[in-house]
Design a protein around this motif. Sequence first.
Motif, PDB file in Angstrom:
ATOM      1  N   GLN A  91      26.919  16.940 -41.607  1.00 37.57           N
ATOM      2  CA  GLN A  91      27.265  15.536 -41.376  1.00 37.57           C
ATOM      3  C   GLN A  91      28.435  15.467 -40.412  1.00 37.57           C
ATOM      4  N   ARG A  92      28.210  14.774 -39.294  1.00 39.18           N
ATOM      5  CA  ARG A  92      29.245  14.577 -38.275  1.00 39.18           C
ATOM      6  C   ARG A  92      29.249  13.105 -37.892  1.00 39.18           C
ATOM      7  N   VAL A  93      30.221  12.725 -37.061  1.00 40.48           N
ATOM      8  CA  VAL A  93      30.277  11.358 -36.564  1.00 40.48           C
ATOM      9  C   VAL A  93      30.011  11.391 -35.063  1.00 40.48           C
ATOM     10  N   GLU A  94      28.866  10.833 -34.674  1.00 39.96           N
ATOM     11  CA  GLU A  94      28.490  10.765 -33.267  1.00 39.96           C
ATOM     12  C   GLU A  94      29.298   9.683 -32.566  1.00 39.96           C
ATOM     13  N   VAL A  95      29.613   9.927 -31.292  1.00 44.91           N
ATOM     14  CA  VAL A  95      30.306   8.954 -30.453  1.00 44.91           C
ATOM     15  C   VAL A  95      29.361   8.568 -29.323  1.00 44.91           C
ATOM     16  N   HIS A  96      29.238   7.265 -29.070  1.00 48.03           N
ATOM     17  CA  HIS A  96      28.406   6.787 -27.972  1.00 48.03           C
ATOM     18  C   HIS A  96      29.135   5.690 -27.206  1.00 48.03           C
ATOM     19  N   CYS A  97      28.714   5.452 -25.972  1.00 46.67           N
ATOM     20  CA  CYS A  97      29.271   4.375 -25.166  1.00 46.67           C
ATOM     21  C   CYS A  97      28.836   3.048 -25.780  1.00 46.67           C
ATOM     22  N   ALA A  98      29.788   2.194 -26.075  1.00 46.95           N
ATOM     23  CA  ALA A  98      29.464   0.903 -26.691  1.00 46.95           C
ATOM     24  C   ALA A  98      28.706  -0.002 -25.733  1.00 46.95           C
ATOM     25  N   ARG A  99      28.879   0.212 -24.445  1.00 45.64           N
ATOM     26  CA  ARG A  99      28.238  -0.659 -23.457  1.00 45.64           C
ATOM     27  C   ARG A  99      26.770  -0.311 -23.225  1.00 45.64           C
ATOM     28  N   CYS A 100      26.453   0.979 -23.064  1.00 49.68           N
ATOM     29  CA  CYS A 100      25.070   1.339 -22.731  1.00 49.68           C
ATOM     30  C   CYS A 100      24.393   2.204 -23.785  1.00 49.68           C
ATOM     31  N   GLY A 101      25.134   2.637 -24.786  1.00 53.28           N
ATOM     32  CA  GLY A 101      24.552   3.438 -25.853  1.00 53.28           C
ATOM     33  C   GLY A 101      24.407   4.915 -25.549  1.00 53.28           C
ATOM     34  N   SER A 102      24.891   5.367 -24.408  1.00 47.97           N
ATOM     35  CA  SER A 102      24.771   6.786 -24.070  1.00 47.97           C
ATOM     36  C   SER A 102      25.522   7.654 -25.078  1.00 47.97           C
ATOM     37  N   HIS A 103      24.859   8.720 -25.496  1.00 50.38           N
ATOM     38  CA  HIS A 103      25.482   9.704 -26.385  1.00 50.38           C
ATOM     39  C   HIS A 103      26.584  10.415 -25.617  1.00 50.38           C
ATOM     40  N   LEU A 104      27.767  10.513 -26.239  1.00 44.67           N
ATOM     41  CA  LEU A 104      28.904  11.169 -25.601  1.00 44.67           C
ATOM     42  C   LEU A 104      29.230  12.505 -26.254  1.00 44.67           C
ATOM     43  N   GLY A 105      29.190  12.559 -27.563  1.00 43.33           N
ATOM     44  CA  GLY A 105      29.571  13.757 -28.305  1.00 43.33           C
ATOM     45  C   GLY A 105      29.853  13.378 -29.741  1.00 43.33           C
ATOM     46  N   HIS A 106      30.931  13.956 -30.311  1.00 45.80           N
ATOM     47  CA  HIS A 106      31.289  13.694 -31.707  1.00 45.80           C
ATOM     48  C   HIS A 106      32.799  13.553 -31.839  1.00 45.80           C
ATOM     49  N   VAL A 107      33.230  12.925 -32.914  1.00 43.12           N
ATOM     50  CA  VAL A 107      34.663  12.797 -33.203  1.00 43.12           C
ATOM     51  C   VAL A 107      34.932  13.490 -34.541  1.00 43.12           C
ATOM     52  N   PHE A 108      36.046  14.239 -34.561  1.00 43.43           N
ATOM     53  CA  PHE A 108      36.424  15.011 -35.732  1.00 43.43           C
ATOM     54  C   PHE A 108      37.859  14.667 -36.135  1.00 43.43           C
ATOM     55  N   PRO A 109      38.187  14.800 -37.427  1.00 43.63           N
ATOM     56  CA  PRO A 109      39.530  14.444 -37.909  1.00 43.63           C
ATOM     57  C   PRO A 109      40.533  15.604 -37.830  1.00 43.63           C
TER      58      PRO A 109
END
Length: 133
Positions: A91-109
């Motif tokens: 389980q990870r948290v995906e990060v995407h562009c809010a404007r176009c929805g492009s997958h960017l990567g993941h965010v970790f704590p």
Amino acid sequence: MTKRIPTTDAEWREQLTPEQYQVCRQKGTERAFTGQYWDEKTPGTYRCAGCGEALFDAATKYDSGSGWPSFWEPAAAGVVGTEVDTSHGMQRVEVHCARCGSHLGHVFPDGPQPTGLRYCINSLSLQLDPAGE
């Protein structure tokens, strides 16, 4: 809030390279230490490769040792979105562009202060706009 832009799959395929399409539209990833920006030190703004939205300021980029460009904070509130990713048996948290929805990567704590976050981003999903150019 960033306004979402509609783009068809055919338009994405025409606009992006095959490698960018695989990462941005199919949620792929590039191998560690292979991306254009993992060790980049140039000041500027990292923009979405899909739509040009300003996503990260180079001033928040740091060497996480992960092999991907890492940032401790987005350029502005609301420019990236997140969702839970349960692929690959974790389980990870995906990060995407809010404007176009492009997958960017993941965010970790496990990032540095002041946020404690590590936005681990694929170079293929970014375009560096150097400062002063």
